[in-house]
Design a protein around this motif. Structure first.
Motif, PDB file in Angstrom:
ATOM      1  N   GLU A 219     -86.963 -42.940 -32.064  1.00  0.00           N
ATOM      2  CA  GLU A 219     -85.636 -42.365 -32.268  1.00  0.00           C
ATOM      3  C   GLU A 219     -84.943 -42.008 -30.957  1.00  0.00           C
ATOM      4  OE1 GLU A 219     -86.048 -39.075 -34.861  1.00  0.00           O
ATOM      5  OE2 GLU A 219     -86.625 -40.281 -36.614  1.00  0.00           O
ATOM      6  N   VAL A 220     -85.648 -42.147 -29.842  1.00  0.00           N
ATOM      7  CA  VAL A 220     -85.003 -41.887 -28.549  1.00  0.00           C
ATOM      8  C   VAL A 220     -83.847 -42.860 -28.330  1.00  0.00           C
ATOM      9  CG1 VAL A 220     -85.334 -41.886 -26.042  1.00  0.00           C
ATOM     10  CG2 VAL A 220     -87.090 -40.916 -27.539  1.00  0.00           C
ATOM     11  N   ALA A 221     -84.027 -44.102 -28.789  1.00  0.00           N
ATOM     12  CA  ALA A 221     -82.963 -45.105 -28.673  1.00  0.00           C
ATOM     13  C   ALA A 221     -82.023 -44.987 -29.866  1.00  0.00           C
ATOM     14  CB  ALA A 221     -83.570 -46.504 -28.616  1.00  0.00           C
ATOM     15  N   ARG A 222     -80.758 -44.860 -29.608  1.00  0.00           N
ATOM     16  CA  ARG A 222     -79.775 -44.750 -30.684  1.00  0.00           C
ATOM     17  C   ARG A 222     -79.572 -46.110 -31.352  1.00  0.00           C
ATOM     18  NH1 ARG A 222     -76.105 -41.732 -26.291  1.00  0.00           N
ATOM     19  NH2 ARG A 222     -77.080 -39.644 -26.406  1.00  0.00           N
ATOM     20  N   GLY A 224     -78.427 -49.575 -32.310  1.00  0.00           N
ATOM     21  CA  GLY A 224     -77.689 -50.599 -31.582  1.00  0.00           C
ATOM     22  C   GLY A 224     -77.865 -50.557 -30.081  1.00  0.00           C
ATOM     23  N   GLU A 225     -78.546 -49.524 -29.563  1.00  0.00           N
ATOM     24  CA  GLU A 225     -78.633 -49.361 -28.115  1.00  0.00           C
ATOM     25  C   GLU A 225     -79.496 -50.453 -27.479  1.00  0.00           C
ATOM     26  OE1 GLU A 225     -78.252 -45.281 -25.535  1.00  0.00           O
ATOM     27  OE2 GLU A 225     -79.849 -45.410 -27.039  1.00  0.00           O
ATOM     28  N   ILE A 226     -80.608 -50.803 -28.126  1.00  0.00           N
ATOM     29  CA  ILE A 226     -81.470 -51.855 -27.579  1.00  0.00           C
ATOM     30  C   ILE A 226     -80.736 -53.185 -27.546  1.00  0.00           C
ATOM     31  CG2 ILE A 226     -83.611 -53.135 -27.874  1.00  0.00           C
ATOM     32  CD1 ILE A 226     -84.052 -50.308 -26.990  1.00  0.00           C
ATOM     33  N   HIS A 227     -80.020 -53.506 -28.634  1.00  0.00           N
ATOM     34  CA  HIS A 227     -79.240 -54.738 -28.658  1.00  0.00           C
ATOM     35  C   HIS A 227     -78.185 -54.744 -27.548  1.00  0.00           C
ATOM     36  CE1 HIS A 227     -80.191 -55.784 -33.149  1.00  0.00           C
ATOM     37  NE2 HIS A 227     -81.172 -56.097 -32.323  1.00  0.00           N
ATOM     38  N   ALA A 228     -77.592 -53.591 -27.314  1.00  0.00           N
ATOM     39  CA  ALA A 228     -76.577 -53.503 -26.256  1.00  0.00           C
ATOM     40  C   ALA A 228     -77.195 -53.787 -24.895  1.00  0.00           C
ATOM     41  CB  ALA A 228     -75.917 -52.125 -26.268  1.00  0.00           C
ATOM     42  N   VAL A 229     -78.415 -53.292 -24.663  1.00  0.00           N
ATOM     43  CA  VAL A 229     -79.103 -53.540 -23.391  1.00  0.00           C
ATOM     44  C   VAL A 229     -79.397 -55.029 -23.213  1.00  0.00           C
ATOM     45  CG1 VAL A 229     -81.254 -53.141 -22.114  1.00  0.00           C
ATOM     46  CG2 VAL A 229     -80.085 -51.234 -23.231  1.00  0.00           C
ATOM     47  N   LEU A 230     -79.603 -55.739 -24.324  1.00  0.00           N
ATOM     48  CA  LEU A 230     -79.962 -57.157 -24.249  1.00  0.00           C
ATOM     49  C   LEU A 230     -78.744 -58.076 -24.250  1.00  0.00           C
ATOM     50  CD1 LEU A 230     -83.023 -57.133 -26.684  1.00  0.00           C
ATOM     51  CD2 LEU A 230     -83.009 -56.968 -24.186  1.00  0.00           C
ATOM     52  N   ALA A 231     -77.571 -57.527 -24.043  1.00  0.00           N
ATOM     53  CA  ALA A 231     -76.351 -58.339 -23.964  1.00  0.00           C
ATOM     54  C   ALA A 231     -76.116 -58.786 -22.524  1.00  0.00           C
ATOM     55  CB  ALA A 231     -75.153 -57.533 -24.463  1.00  0.00           C
ATOM     56  N   GLY A 232     -75.380 -59.871 -22.374  1.00  0.00           N
ATOM     57  CA  GLY A 232     -74.965 -60.332 -21.051  1.00  0.00           C
ATOM     58  C   GLY A 232     -76.110 -60.614 -20.102  1.00  0.00           C
ATOM     59  N   VAL A 326     -82.651 -42.509 -18.407  1.00  0.00           N
ATOM     60  CA  VAL A 326     -82.684 -41.068 -18.125  1.00  0.00           C
ATOM     61  C   VAL A 326     -83.202 -40.311 -19.345  1.00  0.00           C
ATOM     62  CG1 VAL A 326     -81.271 -39.045 -17.620  1.00  0.00           C
ATOM     63  CG2 VAL A 326     -80.861 -41.209 -16.404  1.00  0.00           C
ATOM     64  N   ARG A 327     -82.673 -40.636 -20.513  1.00  0.00           N
ATOM     65  CA  ARG A 327     -83.074 -39.952 -21.735  1.00  0.00           C
ATOM     66  C   ARG A 327     -84.527 -40.234 -22.093  1.00  0.00           C
ATOM     67  NH1 ARG A 327     -80.670 -42.681 -26.016  1.00  0.00           N
ATOM     68  NH2 ARG A 327     -78.799 -42.544 -24.733  1.00  0.00           N
ATOM     69  N   ALA A 328     -84.960 -41.509 -21.943  1.00  0.00           N
ATOM     70  CA  ALA A 328     -86.319 -41.882 -22.327  1.00  0.00           C
ATOM     71  C   ALA A 328     -87.358 -41.231 -21.430  1.00  0.00           C
ATOM     72  CB  ALA A 328     -86.463 -43.408 -22.281  1.00  0.00           C
ATOM     73  N   ARG A 329     -87.100 -41.175 -20.134  1.00  0.00           N
ATOM     74  CA  ARG A 329     -88.067 -40.562 -19.215  1.00  0.00           C
ATOM     75  C   ARG A 329     -88.177 -39.055 -19.432  1.00  0.00           C
ATOM     76  NH1 ARG A 329     -85.221 -44.209 -15.745  1.00  0.00           N
ATOM     77  NH2 ARG A 329     -86.522 -46.026 -15.203  1.00  0.00           N
ATOM     78  N   ARG A 330     -87.088 -38.458 -19.882  1.00  0.00           N
ATOM     79  CA  ARG A 330     -87.110 -37.024 -20.123  1.00  0.00           C
ATOM     80  C   ARG A 330     -87.855 -36.691 -21.416  1.00  0.00           C
ATOM     81  NH1 ARG A 330     -82.066 -36.320 -20.313  1.00  0.00           N
ATOM     82  NH2 ARG A 330     -81.797 -36.141 -22.567  1.00  0.00           N
ATOM     83  N   ARG A 331     -87.629 -37.482 -22.463  1.00  0.00           N
ATOM     84  CA  ARG A 331     -88.208 -37.143 -23.764  1.00  0.00           C
ATOM     85  C   ARG A 331     -89.571 -37.781 -24.004  1.00  0.00           C
ATOM     86  NH1 ARG A 331     -83.565 -37.917 -28.203  1.00  0.00           N
ATOM     87  NH2 ARG A 331     -85.375 -37.375 -29.508  1.00  0.00           N
ATOM     88  N   ARG A 332     -89.824 -38.913 -23.391  1.00  0.00           N
ATOM     89  CA  ARG A 332     -91.126 -39.571 -23.535  1.00  0.00           C
ATOM     90  C   ARG A 332     -91.554 -40.084 -22.159  1.00  0.00           C
ATOM     91  NH1 ARG A 332     -91.581 -42.885 -29.261  1.00  0.00           N
ATOM     92  NH2 ARG A 332     -91.119 -41.111 -30.628  1.00  0.00           N
ATOM     93  N   PRO A 333     -92.119 -39.233 -21.337  1.00  0.00           N
ATOM     94  CA  PRO A 333     -92.386 -39.587 -19.934  1.00  0.00           C
ATOM     95  C   PRO A 333     -93.202 -40.868 -19.752  1.00  0.00           C
ATOM     96  CG  PRO A 333     -92.701 -37.244 -20.293  1.00  0.00           C
ATOM     97  CD  PRO A 333     -92.498 -37.843 -21.644  1.00  0.00           C
ATOM     98  N   VAL A 334     -94.241 -41.054 -20.559  1.00  0.00           N
ATOM     99  CA  VAL A 334     -95.093 -42.236 -20.384  1.00  0.00           C
ATOM    100  C   VAL A 334     -94.515 -43.437 -21.122  1.00  0.00           C
ATOM    101  CG1 VAL A 334     -97.383 -43.218 -20.718  1.00  0.00           C
ATOM    102  CG2 VAL A 334     -97.138 -40.820 -20.036  1.00  0.00           C
TER     103      VAL A 334
END
Length: 561
Positions: A219-222, A224-232, A326-334
């Protein structure tokens, strides 16, 4: 099954495996049976799981995947579920087991990857490419995937060199060959196995790097966020092809007079439905390319120019990756650090996903060239009516046609005419069931679907939301897609992607999240909803719809269909 083993095919197979006639038996633990004060172990055998064999007599209670071939066919064995996918190479099959828990398992592409590039062969078959030592398949897979993740730039250079080698190897060398020699070359390819490690494993690494982060992030990723990262993403040969066509459109004064020489030199071995040897390549018939050019030349808004859209999608993807990092490293460091590392690698490797098929198409174009040349000789001998009649014969029948020509005996024109008529009739079919029981029941039709009178439901495959008029397209060669229209079609492949350059969104009836169409849609930042049953029947050209990838819905304005 269907085009890719996507969500619709998965739902069908879940239904089939829940049917007691087909469900694999679970291994039961030993238990005690009370009889004469003694314990008797009850043994059970595991029923065969997965797809059945292609042999055996056609009997009832079999599941037959729907597909068509120009010539030949196979019988169905009883109590089996049959798929139209090719048998995967051992490396891809083993990797499928490794990645079974990830989303990569929903696409048949990994299984087909070895088949796609086996056309190019491998001089290092079974070896490590340096010392000649034989490396186990799993070891080669692990080394290839890890090596690509560690040094993606080196892996990409090696892949591109291998693609170029296959191109040179498949080029016409100008030799004059007999019909028998040409058919022997085609048969040799048909019986040859193996694959090019330099192509397979960087692609698989990119697919894994794309598929694993959602599970690591949760749930750290909102949405559609992963799909957005895989664009372009860079290094996608299909995107490069589309942008090259856009460059031609910008320089042309009309689609009919545009100079396609350089474009066809590089991409002329492609076409829509390009894995079908019977389909003319663009180098033979450039009409579909000129139709796409005519669409591109109607783009008047500079902000909607394909190169601008691609650059914008890439910029947004990098920004989203930084924010998510930034969000992922803060909420799930490993887990967060691992996921962000993989997403970074995905942006450098996942664009290579189209390279395997692109390379294999060089060899398919070579085979088509040999077959058409053999067909022309047989037509000249009076055995066939035209060169492309050979596409409706099996290789054994083609050999027999050669014998008939040598003996001055009549040809196979009646057989070809019957098969051609059947093929043309099937080409007019607008809807192909995912799977059928042998009694003719459409498996998908008996699966209950939630009723929603206002929206068609599918699977979001490329992030975003867009509203626009529908354009239902059955043939890209004759399509006229206005900028901002929503492209609705049964399925797509790379030959369709020039139409994506002006589309507001994509809706398809089949496919998988990692299939060609959604992959390219993500590259351009175009919302895509796939696996929408009956989309081309329920939607009409001109209707205004909203495509919402996050919800996986296509909603007609006004709520009625």
């Amino acid at each position: 099954m269907a085009v890719d083993f996507g969500p619709r095919a998965q739902a069908v197979m879940r239904h089939v495996l829940n049917d007691p006639r087909f469900a694999p038996q679970r291994r039961r633990s030993r238990r005690r049976a009370q009889s004469s004060n003694s314990a008797q172990p009850i043994q059970s055998a595991r029923a065969a799981e997965g797809a059945g064999s292609g042999g055996g007599a056609h009997t009832s209670n079999s599941v037959q995947s729907v597909g068509s071939a120009r010539a030949g066919g196979g019988a169905q064995s009883s109590n089996t579920a049959q798929s139209s996918e090719r048998t995967p190479t051992s490396e891809a099959a083993q990797l499928g087991n490794i990645a079974q828990s990830s989303n990569i398992a929903q696409s048949s592409d990994v299984a087909q990857l070895g088949e796609s590039v086996r056309a190019g062969g491998s001089a290092r078959k079974g070896g490590d490419g340096r010392s000649g030592r034989r490396v186990p398949a799993v070891g080669r897979a692990v080394r290839g995937v890890v090596g690509a993740l560690v040094d993606p730039d080196r892996a990409r250079v090696r892949l591109q060199a291998e693609v170029e080698r296959i191109r040179r190897q498949s080029a016409d060398d100008g030799r004059e060959l007999s019909v028998g020699e040409r058919l022997a070359l085609v048969r040799e390819h048909d019986e040859r196995g193996g694959g090019a490690d330099a192509i397979i494993w960087p692609i698989v690494a990119g697919m894994l790097a794309s598929a694993l982060p959602p599970r690591l992030l949760g749930e750290v990723a909102r949405p559609g966020e992963i799909h957005a990262v895989l664009a372009g993403m860079p290094h996608n040969v299909t995107i490069e092809m589309d942008l090259a066509l856009w460059a031609v459109a910008r320089a042309a004064t009309s689609a009919d007079d545009a100079d396609l020489t350089e474009f066809l030199r590089v991409y002329g071995h492609r076409a829509a439905a390009e894995v079908d040897l019977g389909v003319p390549r663009w180098s033979e018939d450039p009409a579909p390319v000129r139709a796409a050019l005519a669409t591109l030349m109607r783009v008047s808004d500079p902000e909607q120019a394909p190169d601008v859209r691609f650059a914008r999608a890439a910029e947004q993807a990098e920004a989203t990756l930084r924010e998510l990092g930034v969000r992922a490293r803060r909420r799930r460091p490993v887990r967060g650090r691992v996921a962000i590392f993989l997403l970074g690698r995905a942006r450098r490797l996942a664009g290579l996903r189209e390279a395997g098929k692109f390379a294999g198409l060089y060899r398919l174009a070579e085979l088509r060239r040999h077959l058409l040349a053999a067909g022309a000789d047989l037509a000249a001998a009076g055995v066939l009516a035209s060169a492309d009649d050979i596409m409706f014969l099996t290789l054994d029948e083609a050999d027999d046609a050669l014998s008939r020509a040598d003996a001055g005996v009549g040809g196979l024109r009646e057989v070809v005419a019957e098969r051609r008529a059947w093929y043309e009739r099937e080409c007019r079919r607008r809807s192909v069931p995912v799977a059928l029981f042998s009694d003719g029941t459409d498996v998908e039709a008996v699966i209950e679907a939630p009723a929603d009178p206002g929206a068609l439901k599918g699977v979001g495959a490329s992030a975003g939301r867009a509203t626009g008029p529908v354009r239902v397209v059955h043939d890209p060669a004759t399509a006229r897609l206005e900028p901002g229209e929503v492209l609705v079609t049964a399925t797509t492949d790379p030959g369709w992607t020039p139409l994506f350059l002006t589309a507001a969104a994509l809706v398809t009836e089949t496919g998988a999240v990692m299939a060609h169409g959604p992959t390219v849609a993500r590259e351009y930042g175009i919302p895509a909803v796939i696996c929408v049953p009956g989309a081309t029947r329920h939607l009409r050209t001109g209707q205004i719809v909203t495509v919402d990838a996050a919800a996986g819905t296509v909603t007609v304005q006004g709520g009625s269909r």
